[in-house]
Design a protein around this motif. Structure first.
Motif, PDB file in Angstrom:
ATOM      1  N   SER A  40       0.817  -1.254  -0.053  1.00 55.10           N
ATOM      2  CA  SER A  40       0.121  -0.072   0.019  1.00 55.10           C
ATOM      3  C   SER A  40       0.759   1.156  -0.133  1.00 55.10           C
ATOM      4  CB  SER A  40      -0.660   0.093   1.178  1.00 55.10           C
ATOM      5  OG  SER A  40      -1.807   1.285   1.095  1.00 55.10           O
ATOM      6  N   ASP A  42      -0.080   4.171   1.113  1.00 55.29           N
ATOM      7  CA  ASP A  42      -0.502   4.795   2.218  1.00 55.29           C
ATOM      8  C   ASP A  42      -0.334   3.996   3.452  1.00 55.29           C
ATOM      9  OD1 ASP A  42      -1.919   6.392   4.135  1.00 55.29           O
ATOM     10  OD2 ASP A  42      -3.498   7.023   2.652  1.00 55.29           O
ATOM     11  N   ARG A  44      -1.305   4.778   6.347  1.00 51.17           N
ATOM     12  CA  ARG A  44      -2.652   4.528   7.247  1.00 51.17           C
ATOM     13  C   ARG A  44      -3.360   3.431   6.760  1.00 51.17           C
ATOM     14  NH1 ARG A  44      -5.486  10.167   5.753  1.00 51.17           N
ATOM     15  NH2 ARG A  44      -4.690   9.572   3.663  1.00 51.17           N
ATOM     16  N   TYR A  45      -3.126   2.933   5.774  1.00 48.00           N
ATOM     17  CA  TYR A  45      -3.893   1.704   5.436  1.00 48.00           C
ATOM     18  C   TYR A  45      -2.908   0.457   5.012  1.00 48.00           C
ATOM     19  CZ  TYR A  45      -7.702   5.096   5.493  1.00 48.00           C
ATOM     20  OH  TYR A  45      -8.377   6.100   5.723  1.00 48.00           O
ATOM     21  N   PRO A  46      -2.357   0.063   5.840  1.00 48.93           N
ATOM     22  CA  PRO A  46      -1.241  -0.858   5.494  1.00 48.93           C
ATOM     23  C   PRO A  46      -1.545  -2.112   5.030  1.00 48.93           C
ATOM     24  CG  PRO A  46      -1.447  -0.866   7.777  1.00 48.93           C
ATOM     25  CD  PRO A  46      -2.327   0.003   7.307  1.00 48.93           C
ATOM     26  N   ARG A  47      -0.909  -2.768   3.863  1.00 49.08           N
ATOM     27  CA  ARG A  47      -1.190  -4.118   3.338  1.00 49.08           C
ATOM     28  C   ARG A  47      -0.248  -4.462   2.611  1.00 49.08           C
ATOM     29  NH1 ARG A  47      -5.984  -7.029   1.688  1.00 49.08           N
ATOM     30  NH2 ARG A  47      -5.552  -8.228  -0.127  1.00 49.08           N
ATOM     31  N   ASN A  80      -6.329  -0.046  -2.907  1.00 51.22           N
ATOM     32  CA  ASN A  80      -5.923  -1.080  -1.820  1.00 51.22           C
ATOM     33  C   ASN A  80      -7.306  -1.617  -1.227  1.00 51.22           C
ATOM     34  OD1 ASN A  80      -5.338  -1.914   0.771  1.00 51.22           O
ATOM     35  ND2 ASN A  80      -4.323  -0.297   1.445  1.00 51.22           N
ATOM     36  N   ASP A  82      -8.064  -2.652   1.551  1.00 45.85           N
ATOM     37  CA  ASP A  82      -8.418  -2.441   2.972  1.00 45.85           C
ATOM     38  C   ASP A  82      -8.569  -0.772   3.341  1.00 45.85           C
ATOM     39  OD1 ASP A  82      -7.767  -4.883   3.312  1.00 45.85           O
ATOM     40  OD2 ASP A  82      -5.683  -4.611   3.903  1.00 45.85           O
ATOM     41  N   ASP A  83      -8.460  -0.206   2.181  1.00 45.05           N
ATOM     42  CA  ASP A  83      -8.683   1.400   2.405  1.00 45.05           C
ATOM     43  C   ASP A  83     -10.026   1.807   1.773  1.00 45.05           C
ATOM     44  OD1 ASP A  83      -8.790   4.000   2.295  1.00 45.05           O
ATOM     45  OD2 ASP A  83      -7.203   4.124   0.586  1.00 45.05           O
ATOM     46  N   PRO A  84     -11.059   2.067   2.805  1.00 43.91           N
ATOM     47  CA  PRO A  84     -12.436   2.399   2.521  1.00 43.91           C
ATOM     48  C   PRO A  84     -12.659   3.812   1.923  1.00 43.91           C
ATOM     49  CG  PRO A  84     -11.946   2.878   4.955  1.00 43.91           C
ATOM     50  CD  PRO A  84     -10.692   2.038   4.168  1.00 43.91           C
ATOM     51  N   THR A  85     -11.420   4.412   1.769  1.00 46.92           N
ATOM     52  CA  THR A  85     -11.609   5.573   0.961  1.00 46.92           C
ATOM     53  C   THR A  85     -11.595   5.360  -0.521  1.00 46.92           C
ATOM     54  OG1 THR A  85      -9.405   6.346   0.877  1.00 46.92           O
ATOM     55  CG2 THR A  85     -10.963   7.071   3.118  1.00 46.92           C
ATOM     56  N   SER A  88      -5.896   5.014  -1.691  1.00 44.07           N
ATOM     57  CA  SER A  88      -4.526   4.490  -1.847  1.00 44.07           C
ATOM     58  C   SER A  88      -4.278   3.346  -2.727  1.00 44.07           C
ATOM     59  CB  SER A  88      -4.399   3.775  -0.095  1.00 44.07           C
ATOM     60  OG  SER A  88      -5.138   2.921  -0.060  1.00 44.07           O
TER      61      SER A  88
END
Length: 651
Positions: A40, A42, A44-47, A80, A82-85, A88
């Protein structure tokens, strides 16, 4: 893992394993195999996603990549999960894999395992054999094992040759830029590919040592290996073709030979080491001449020893065994049996049987030898084998089966000892300027094992050209037993007493115990701390054998009778050369005319040894010229004097 050389296992490789360093399997470079890791962008949203197949990539990115290298692979980007926005992205980590990671993966990567060829890989892993430069103990050899152990819990290979460094004539690594090596094409044209191959296989480089590439290396291979093999084949072909004889495998030929016939060996008889009870009707390895039995058993030993060496991947050792065998074949068996091949066929049933046994024996030995050396000398062995057998290729044949040849380790050991004795005798002759054709009075072989050479006394006498052979069990009359200590090994055990022991040894104040050990100043010396050497009292006329348990002493004094016999043998040699110059066949009977009017001593020698000269030169008529010869041939005896002769074919 079987390592060649063996010391690499616990040495260079073992030491590297003991201190194995962390291995960073990635590199920050552009070129290379990209790391299959997407991360990722970003924090803030690790993956992190690690992919193991194209199917997995296609499932996530919706496209099946055709180019797995940069920059194409870096274009695969996705949101990503795992990023709800949804802002990322998953982007590939820029690193590439260390090239050694790729090299270490070759065991399975070469067959695209586990996606394909699973059955083949599981049957063939670990690899039987790998070979590379000894420095790869911390490179390829190491990374192969790291990955194999991590993935499969097994070593990557079963056998490994860690070769040394090939250097140019300037002692630097071979370099195309420096051109510090002979031109390969010129080397192949001058010596042949087999010579270069043998030069490399028989050198220290296959035992982890360094090798300097020079012209003299392949040239020596030609002299010591290729020529002896080729000469043995040409010798066989020359005489077998002259006799129109179709040789057979040694055991098959026995069934066609008359039983119960005594073998005369072309007139050599007991001088060739014939057993008193030998029967020529049996196969060469089960009767006949002891020479045939020896070389057949020696050939079986060759098969056993080379097989064992190659099974250990000891190429250097295999080459050394072949070189030693070629010496026994050419410089002992063929040379000692030469008269059996060119003796007149049909003279008697026994001489025919002996000649056939010799042909069948040499044929069987050469056939087996070609099979053994085929991996080491593929070109020459192919040519010899096809000419010998008429078969398509030596490389289509099975490896020879040792049990197809007779086993007689005792005979081999005894005959090899006879060869050592004769070699020592020839060494004395050379040092004392006593040519081989000059007969000497006697030779003495002294040592505990000397009496067991009694059955071969006539053979030794004939080979060394002496009138008498003495075999004595004690060396006291011809040599001294000298003790030599090794202070570097002895010192750590005896400490200050070491100097006392050294002084006593210098004064010859030591003794041997009942079990043969050396005792000095009350100290029993241990293996490695000393050695016992036989030192001949007259080093000019005696030699100690390599085993240091026997001494060969030659009586080099001369008498007029011995010198005249030597002249007669010199004359035989000159007549043989005259036969060649006249273009005569090896079996042609001749009329020999000698003009010795101004050479009284040589004429007396001929009178005394007429029968021997006639037999050796196939001269059915031996005549002394009454007047100068017309158009004679010139010949020279050992002392440089010239005489004239004339030779012509009879019939």
């Amino acid at each position: 893992v079987n390592w060649s050389p063996a010391h690499v296992r616990d040495g260079a490789f073992g030491k590297w394993l003991e201190g194995a360093r962390d291995w960073s399997i990635t590199r920050n470079r552009f070129w290379g195999a990209p790391v299959p890791v997407w991360k990722s962008d970003d924090a803030r949203y690790p993956r992190m996603d690690v992919y193991g197949s194209l199917d997995e990539l296609e499932a996530d990115f919706g496209v099946r990549p055709r180019d797995l290298h940069r920059p194409a692979i870096d274009e695969l980007v996705r949101p990503n999960p795992d990023d709800p926005t949804g802002r990322s992205k998953m982007r590939r980590v820029e690193d590439v894999l260390d090239c050694w990671f790729e090299s270490g993966s070759m065991s399975f990567a070469q067959v695209h395992y586990p996606f394909e060829n699973a059955a083949w890989f599981e049957e063939h892993f670990p690899a039987d054999f790998v070979v590379e430069y000894v420095g790869q103990t911390r490179g390829w050899f190491y990374t192969l094992h790291v990955l194999a152990a991590a993935l499969f819990g097994k070593p990557a290979f079963s056998n490994c040759i860690a070769h040394g460094v090939v250097l140019g004539h300037d002692r630097q690594k071979l370099s195309k830029r420096l051109r510090n090596y002979p031109d390969p094409d010129e080397m192949f044209d001058a010596y042949g590919a087999d010579a270069m191959r043998w030069f490399l296989l028989s050198s220290p480089v296959v035992r982890g040592g360094d090798l300097v590439v020079e012209r003299k290396g392949p040239a020596e291979a030609v002299r010591s290996v290729l020529n002896p093999l080729w000469n043995a084949w040409k010798f066989f072909a020359l005489y077998a073709n002259a006799d129109n004889y179709q040789a057979r495998w040694w055991a098959d030929g026995a069934r066609a030979r008359p039983a119960g016939a005594r073998s005369e060996g072309g007139g050599t008889g007991a001088a060739e080491g014939e057993e008193p009870s030998a029967q020529a009707g049996g196969a060469p390895g089960q009767g006949a001449l002891v020479m045939d039995r020896y070389i057949l058993a020696k050939t079986r030993q060759l098969v056993d020893d080379v097989t064992a060496s190659l099974d250990r991947f000891d190429l250097f050792g295999a080459c050394a065994i072949v070189t030693s065998f070629l010496d026994a074949l050419n410089n002992w068996y063929i040379r000692r049996s030469r008269e059996r091949f060119w003796s007149r066929a049909g003279a008697s049933r026994t001489s025919d049987a002996s000649k056939e046994a010799a042909y069948d024996t040499l044929y069987s030995v050469l056939r087996t030898l070609c099979l053994v050396v085929a991996p080491l000398l593929p070109m020459v062995s192919e040519t010899v084998y096809r000419g010998l057998t008429g078969e398509r290729s030596v490389h289509l044949e099975d490896w020879p089966e040792p049990s197809s040849l007779p086993s007689d380790p005792e005979l081999v050991a005894e005959m090899d000892l006879v060869r050592e004795v004769c070699s020592a005798g020839h060494s004395v002759r050379k040092a004392t300027d006593r040519r081989a054709r000059l007969p000497l009075a006697s030779v003495t072989v002294a040592g505990a094992g000397a009496p067991r050479l009694a059955p071969y006394a006539a053979l030794v006498a004939d080979e060394l050209n002496v009138k008498e052979v003495s075999l004595v069990p004690d060396t006291a009359e011809v040599a001294d037993l000298v003790l030599v200590v090794n202070p570097a090994v002895l010192g750590p055990r005896l400490g200050p007493a070491t100097q006392q022991v050294i002084g006593a040894v210098r004064r010859a104040e030591w003794a041997r115990t009942a079990d043969g050990r050396a005792q000095v100043c009350g100290h029993l010396l241990e293996d490695g701390e000393y050695r016992l050497s036989l030192v001949p009292r007259d080093p000019g006329s005696a030699r100690a054998l390599p085993g240091n348990d026997m001494v060969v002493s030659l009586d080099v004094s001369l008498t007029p009778e011995l010198e005249r016999e030597g002249l007669a043998r010199d004359l035989v040699r000159q007549v043989q050369e005259a036969r060649k110059r006249a273009g005569l066949d090896v079996s042609d009977r001749v009329r020999l005319v000698l003009d010795l009017a101004h050479f009284a001593e040589l004429r007396q020698a001929v009178d005394e040894h007429r029968t021997m000269i006639a037999n050796e030169t196939l001269a059915d008529q031996l005549v002394m010229a009454e007047r100068p010869l017309v158009d004679p041939q010139r010949a020279t005896v050992a002392d440089g004097r010239v005489f004239h002769l004339h030779i012509s074919r009879l019939g």
